[in-house]
Design an enzyme around this catalytic site. Structure first.
Site, PDB file in Angstrom:
ATOM      1  N   ASN A 176       9.861  42.859  -8.516  1.00 49.64           N
ATOM      2  CA  ASN A 176       8.748  42.167  -9.175  1.00 49.64           C
ATOM      3  C   ASN A 176       8.575  41.037  -9.610  1.00 49.64           C
ATOM      4  O   ASN A 176       9.085  40.165 -10.862  1.00 49.64           O
ATOM      5  CB  ASN A 176       8.920  43.782 -10.521  1.00 49.64           C
ATOM      6  CG  ASN A 176       8.955  45.288 -10.509  1.00 49.64           C
ATOM      7  OD1 ASN A 176       8.011  45.654  -9.650  1.00 49.64           O
ATOM      8  ND2 ASN A 176       9.273  45.840 -11.307  1.00 49.64           N
ATOM      9  N   ASN A 199       4.827  39.113 -11.741  1.00 49.96           N
ATOM     10  CA  ASN A 199       5.356  37.509 -12.270  1.00 49.96           C
ATOM     11  C   ASN A 199       4.797  37.180 -11.093  1.00 49.96           C
ATOM     12  O   ASN A 199       5.187  35.845 -11.184  1.00 49.96           O
ATOM     13  CB  ASN A 199       6.986  38.074 -11.976  1.00 49.96           C
ATOM     14  CG  ASN A 199       7.194  38.347 -13.602  1.00 49.96           C
ATOM     15  OD1 ASN A 199       6.884  38.664 -14.245  1.00 49.96           O
ATOM     16  ND2 ASN A 199       8.109  39.769 -13.336  1.00 49.96           N
ATOM     17  N   HIS A 211      18.521  44.920  -7.817  1.00 52.62           N
ATOM     18  CA  HIS A 211      16.649  44.991  -8.470  1.00 52.62           C
ATOM     19  C   HIS A 211      16.295  44.029  -7.463  1.00 52.62           C
ATOM     20  O   HIS A 211      16.861  42.703  -7.592  1.00 52.62           O
ATOM     21  CB  HIS A 211      16.976  44.761  -9.796  1.00 52.62           C
ATOM     22  CG  HIS A 211      15.132  44.968 -10.752  1.00 52.62           C
ATOM     23  ND1 HIS A 211      13.733  44.636  -9.780  1.00 52.62           N
ATOM     24  CD2 HIS A 211      14.634  44.395 -11.448  1.00 52.62           C
ATOM     25  CE1 HIS A 211      12.832  44.352 -10.675  1.00 52.62           C
ATOM     26  NE2 HIS A 211      13.085  44.574 -11.945  1.00 52.62           N
ATOM     27  N   THR A 217      12.160  48.300 -19.460  1.00 48.63           N
ATOM     28  CA  THR A 217      12.853  47.618 -20.375  1.00 48.63           C
ATOM     29  C   THR A 217      12.316  47.882 -21.528  1.00 48.63           C
ATOM     30  O   THR A 217      11.125  48.057 -22.081  1.00 48.63           O
ATOM     31  CB  THR A 217      12.363  46.229 -19.479  1.00 48.63           C
ATOM     32  OG1 THR A 217      12.866  45.443 -18.242  1.00 48.63           O
ATOM     33  CG2 THR A 217      12.552  45.900 -20.827  1.00 48.63           C
ATOM     34  N   TYR A 258      11.471  38.988  -9.908  1.00 47.12           N
ATOM     35  CA  TYR A 258      12.892  38.521  -9.721  1.00 47.12           C
ATOM     36  C   TYR A 258      13.670  37.823  -9.004  1.00 47.12           C
ATOM     37  O   TYR A 258      12.834  37.246  -7.442  1.00 47.12           O
ATOM     38  CB  TYR A 258      13.711  39.032 -10.750  1.00 47.12           C
ATOM     39  CG  TYR A 258      12.875  40.020 -11.895  1.00 47.12           C
ATOM     40  CD1 TYR A 258      12.461  39.354 -13.352  1.00 47.12           C
ATOM     41  CD2 TYR A 258      12.334  41.140 -11.990  1.00 47.12           C
ATOM     42  CE1 TYR A 258      11.838  39.699 -14.150  1.00 47.12           C
ATOM     43  CE2 TYR A 258      11.134  41.734 -13.057  1.00 47.12           C
ATOM     44  CZ  TYR A 258      11.181  40.704 -14.195  1.00 47.12           C
ATOM     45  OH  TYR A 258      10.783  41.248 -15.284  1.00 47.12           O
TER      46      TYR A 258
END
Length: 369
Positions: free
Chosen positions: A185, A242, A182, A32, A187
């Site tokens: 992480n 996260n 994805h 990102t 999400y």
């Protein structure tokens, strides 16, 4: 550089992942950078040059690209749901292909890792359960605490699955060689898999069988949309990224990858350890995943030249993904092959901004000149 009599380490040799032929086994990890066009979140000429410079990677996995506005968690990240975004990505894929490279789109829904200012009509971000993430997002004003999410209703999930499938179709329209889902992480997909974030009491929560239901629905829809040989998935079994956790990641990911292994996907991309942090953060048997998955196994996190060569030579991985090293070294493949020194990363230019710290890192030839 190896002498002509010495065989090239396997890391530098070709590999086929599903329907995608790679020139080498050095993968550019998704990164990102928050440099999409302000207002449209479409890729632009600067992004085209950035990816073109790195086209010698065996495979580029694009930065996370949101499947919908609801799926966005950070400002100025690119999408793959509007005509302008598809057009913007066409410039990227054409440039990479012109240089002989291969590129897949990482399709992304952040779930709870978002802020109301990024959501449609300033609504709350969505999640498996209404548990706020102890993390920050990146907005125009800088790093900011994420917003309180609301729990998704079961009847909303098929619509999100359809958004993933449409994003995969759009990626192919934009010229990508495939997609990476994805699932890592912290999400949305990771939030469904892990019991720290999934406390639902319906068919999508509780047992491991229930928690893999939504992620597998996404995988199946995407594979049906563009063909299983052009689909990979990224996972991070023990990463606390996260603020996510699970009480028994070996059981969850052993079950999930066994299911994935039956689906004939192109590749499994595994963040081994803590994303961007220690590899030994928690005990985990990655070799079990390698055995359960029949496609290409891409190992990621904290590799250097020596450990990457060893991982592929030993058969522990088929390929190795590099993140920060690719940010600072557009010609990373050549540098690793020649065992040349690497450029240092400029941490202050990672997120947002212009060409500085993005497309101005020197190539070996420039340094020599």
């Amino acid at each position: 550089m190896s002498s002509s009599t010495e065989p090239l380490p396997k890391l530098f040799t070709p590999l086929t992942a599903g329907d995608i032929a790679l020139a080498n086994r050095i993968i550019m990890a998704p990164l990102t950078r928050n440099r999409a066009t302000h207002g449209s979140d479409a890729p632009n000429a600067l992004n085209v040059e950035y990816y073109r410079q790195r086209a010698t990677a065996g495979l580029i996995i694009s930065e996370g690209t949101q499947i919908s506005q609801q799926g966005q968690g950070y400002i100025w990240t690119p999408g793959i749901y509007s005509p302008a975004q598809i057009e913007g990505w066409k410039g990227v894929t054409e440039a990479v292909h012109a240089e002989g490279g291969k590129i897949v789109a990482q399709i992304w829904h952040v779930g709870r890792v978002s802020h109301v200012s990024l959501q449609p009509d300033n609504r709350a971000p969505v999640a498996p359960s209404a548990i706020v993430a102890p993390t920050k997002t990146y907005l125009e004003s800088g790093f900011t605490a994420v917003s309180q999410p609301r729990e998704l209703a079961a009847e909303e999930l098929p619509g999100i699955v359809a958004d993933y499938a449409r994003a995969a179709e759009n990626a192919r329209k934009a010229g990508f060689d495939g997609v990476e889902i994805h699932g890592a992480n912290g999400y949305l997909i990771d939030q469904f898999l892990k019991d720290g974030t999934n406390q639902r009491e319906d068919a999508y929560g509780g047992s491991i069988e229930n928690r893999v239901r939504f992620p597998l629905a996404v995988v199946d829809a995407v594979a049906n949309a563009i063909g299983k040989g052009r689909v990979g998935i990224r996972i991070s079994p023990v990463s606390p990224a996260n603020g996510i956790s699970d009480t028994d990641p070996q059981a969850v990911f052993g079950h999930f990858v066994e299911k994935l292994g039956r689906r004939g996907l192109a590749f499994l991309h595994v963040v081994e350890g803590a994303t961007g942090g220690p590899r030994d953060i928690a005990p985990f048997d990655y070799a079990a995943l390698r055995r359960a998955f029949k496609g290409v196994y891409i190992a990621n996190n904290g590799f250097d030249r020596e450990s990457a060569i060893e991982a592929v030579e030993s058969g522990r991985a088929d390929a190795v993904a590099f993140g920060k090293a690719f940010i600072a070294n557009p010609d990373l493949v050549a540098r690793l092959e020649r065992n040349a020194p690497l450029n240092a990363l400029q941490a202050e230019t990672l997120y947002g901004g212009d060409a500085r710290g993005y497309t101005d890192y020197p190539f070996l030839t420039e340094k020599a000149a």
